[in-house]
Scaffold this active site. Sequence first.
Site, mmCIF file in Angstrom:
data_model
loop_
_atom_site.group_PDB
_atom_site.id
_atom_site.type_symbol
_atom_site.label_atom_id
_atom_site.label_comp_id
_atom_site.label_asym_id
_atom_site.label_seq_id
_atom_site.Cartn_x
_atom_site.Cartn_y
_atom_site.Cartn_z
ATOM 1 N N ARG A 152 6.478 3.658 -12.590
ATOM 2 C CA ARG A 152 7.606 4.582 -12.445
ATOM 3 C C ARG A 152 6.978 5.956 -12.635
ATOM 4 O O ARG A 152 6.492 6.276 -13.713
ATOM 5 C CB ARG A 152 8.664 4.298 -13.516
ATOM 6 C CG ARG A 152 9.193 2.843 -13.497
ATOM 7 C CD ARG A 152 10.408 2.695 -14.408
ATOM 8 N NE ARG A 152 10.685 1.316 -14.799
ATOM 9 C CZ ARG A 152 11.401 0.444 -14.102
ATOM 10 N NH1 ARG A 152 11.910 0.795 -12.943
ATOM 11 N NH2 ARG A 152 11.621 -0.776 -14.566
ATOM 12 N N ASP A 172 17.510 -7.140 -10.107
ATOM 13 C CA ASP A 172 18.889 -6.759 -10.475
ATOM 14 C C ASP A 172 19.923 -7.003 -9.384
ATOM 15 O O ASP A 172 21.120 -7.060 -9.671
ATOM 16 C CB ASP A 172 18.936 -5.274 -10.860
ATOM 17 C CG ASP A 172 18.025 -4.939 -12.029
ATOM 18 O OD1 ASP A 172 17.642 -5.866 -12.766
ATOM 19 O OD2 ASP A 172 17.692 -3.759 -12.194
ATOM 20 N N ARG A 176 20.725 -24.398 -24.705
ATOM 21 C CA ARG A 176 21.882 -25.270 -24.928
ATOM 22 C C ARG A 176 21.506 -26.519 -25.731
ATOM 23 O O ARG A 176 22.320 -27.038 -26.508
ATOM 24 C CB ARG A 176 22.527 -25.675 -23.594
ATOM 25 C CG ARG A 176 23.845 -26.406 -23.791
ATOM 26 C CD ARG A 176 24.517 -26.739 -22.488
ATOM 27 N NE ARG A 176 25.047 -25.587 -21.779
ATOM 28 C CZ ARG A 176 26.153 -24.928 -22.121
ATOM 29 N NH1 ARG A 176 26.839 -25.299 -23.184
ATOM 30 N NH2 ARG A 176 26.566 -23.912 -21.413
ATOM 31 N N GLY A 198 19.326 -6.720 -15.921
ATOM 32 C CA GLY A 198 20.181 -6.297 -14.810
ATOM 33 C C GLY A 198 20.491 -4.817 -14.858
ATOM 34 O O GLY A 198 21.282 -4.321 -14.060
ATOM 35 N N ALA A 211 28.370 -21.065 -18.958
ATOM 36 C CA ALA A 211 28.696 -20.226 -20.119
ATOM 37 C C ALA A 211 30.194 -20.222 -20.386
ATOM 38 O O ALA A 211 30.993 -20.272 -19.439
ATOM 39 C CB ALA A 211 28.220 -18.800 -19.868
ATOM 40 N N LYS A 243 35.397 -28.329 -28.635
ATOM 41 C CA LYS A 243 34.063 -27.828 -28.241
ATOM 42 C C LYS A 243 33.265 -27.520 -29.509
ATOM 43 O O LYS A 243 33.742 -26.786 -30.388
ATOM 44 C CB LYS A 243 34.260 -26.553 -27.398
ATOM 45 C CG LYS A 243 33.168 -26.285 -26.387
ATOM 46 C CD LYS A 243 33.660 -25.180 -25.452
ATOM 47 C CE LYS A 243 32.833 -24.973 -24.217
ATOM 48 N NZ LYS A 243 31.422 -25.050 -24.311
ATOM 49 N N GLN A 251 12.164 -12.839 -17.472
ATOM 50 C CA GLN A 251 13.005 -12.930 -16.267
ATOM 51 C C GLN A 251 12.341 -12.302 -15.040
ATOM 52 O O GLN A 251 12.754 -12.530 -13.917
ATOM 53 C CB GLN A 251 14.344 -12.213 -16.502
ATOM 54 C CG GLN A 251 15.192 -12.861 -17.564
ATOM 55 C CD GLN A 251 16.267 -11.924 -18.089
ATOM 56 O OE1 GLN A 251 17.375 -11.883 -17.579
ATOM 57 N NE2 GLN A 251 15.946 -11.164 -19.132
HETATM 58 O O1 F6P Z 1 15.110 -3.090 -12.720
HETATM 59 C C1 F6P Z 1 14.522 -4.245 -13.202
HETATM 60 C C2 F6P Z 1 14.586 -4.276 -14.717
HETATM 61 O O2 F6P Z 1 13.959 -5.466 -15.169
HETATM 62 C C3 F6P Z 1 15.981 -4.162 -15.316
HETATM 63 O O3 F6P Z 1 16.708 -5.360 -15.242
HETATM 64 C C4 F6P Z 1 15.652 -3.705 -16.717
HETATM 65 O O4 F6P Z 1 16.731 -2.990 -17.276
HETATM 66 C C5 F6P Z 1 14.465 -2.808 -16.488
HETATM 67 O O5 F6P Z 1 13.887 -3.184 -15.256
HETATM 68 C C6 F6P Z 1 13.408 -2.871 -17.554
HETATM 69 O O6 F6P Z 1 12.421 -1.948 -17.235
HETATM 70 P P1 F6P Z 1 11.007 -1.868 -17.950
HETATM 71 O O7 F6P Z 1 10.178 -3.022 -17.494
HETATM 72 O O8 F6P Z 1 10.452 -0.561 -17.503
HETATM 73 O O9 F6P Z 1 11.264 -1.944 -19.434
#
Ligand code: F6P
Length: 331
Positions: A80, A136, A163, A179, A195, A222, A263
């Site tokens: 970035r 995202d 779970r 996200g 969920a 539950k 993720q």
């Molecule tokens: O845009 C992808 C993402 O993984 C988002 O889901 C998350 O908020 C952000 O990037 C995290 O960014 P970084 O890896 O710079 O901490």
Amino acid sequence: MPQSATQIIKRIGVLTSGGDAPGMNAAIRAVVRACAFHNVEVDGIFQGYAGMISGDFKRLNERSVARILGRGGTILKSSRCKEFHEPEGRKMAFDQLKKHGIDGLITIGGDGTFAGAHILFQEHGIPVMGVPGSIDNDIYGSDHTIGFDTATNTVVDAVDKIRDTATSHNRLFFVEVMGRSSGFIALKAGIAAGAIAIILPEDEMSVDELVETLKVSEQSGKSSSIVIVAEGSKGGGAYELARQVNERFSEYETRVSVLGHLQRGGSPSCYDRVIASRMGVAAVEGLIQGRKDCMIGIVNDRETYTPLEDAISRDHLPNRDELRIARILAI
Ligand code: F6P
């Protein structure tokens, strides 16, 4: 309709920028091989816009992208880049593009990446084409972004594992997913992992409503539950929500799990490899046809070009009916 070609594209530059996403390598491979197919040269630009400014370019050919289709991350690396936010930085970047004979640019990334490409086009006229790569799924102009399918499958796998513990210990888990300010991952994974509640930035469930849902389900027998919380939810994330729920409802022992960057990694799913391959080829062909300042996406299973201006400024929102379905099923 394709715009008429005003110049012949001889050499394309390709970069990845912003957060990496599984399937970016499949897109790079598709760009490089489509260039080879159409007799266009291609330079990989390393480290995103930072590498464009510093001149980190390397000629690629069809063999340079062998065996990357199934690899997560991005072989071109990503960043970035603050310097690119300034006109001076973009001028330095454009000078490097000229020096390397680049006459078309493909940027793989999210909305920040496209905002940079759009302004580069406006200031310097270089034809740019965006390819949506982000876990995202928050980009207007494509039903899915590259990486979203893999990331949601990773989340579902993780929640299935959580779970096991939730069930064994009669616990209530709050699982926070990525996200940014978008709830796509939370919604899809929440439905797929069963969920009891999904907390989205786009449609927040109140703490009272959540407590009521938990009470009703606990009374119906539950013994454990999973709440999925999108990181961008306005209530302050999974830890804060768990604290507030605990103050009002303490029938369950509670735990919080923040899934974080796991993720973003891993081998891309079949779906992500396919859409990345399709969009990579269409990105190259779009530039060759004379398209510029736009993003390739897939809408209703068809390759679709959207002006970057729209891709950046318009919203792509989760399907509200899926939220309704999630609520019906969470009893
Ligand atoms: O845009 C992808 C993402 O993984 C988002 O889901 C998350 O908020 C952000 O990037 C995290 O960014 P970084 O890896 O710079 O901490």
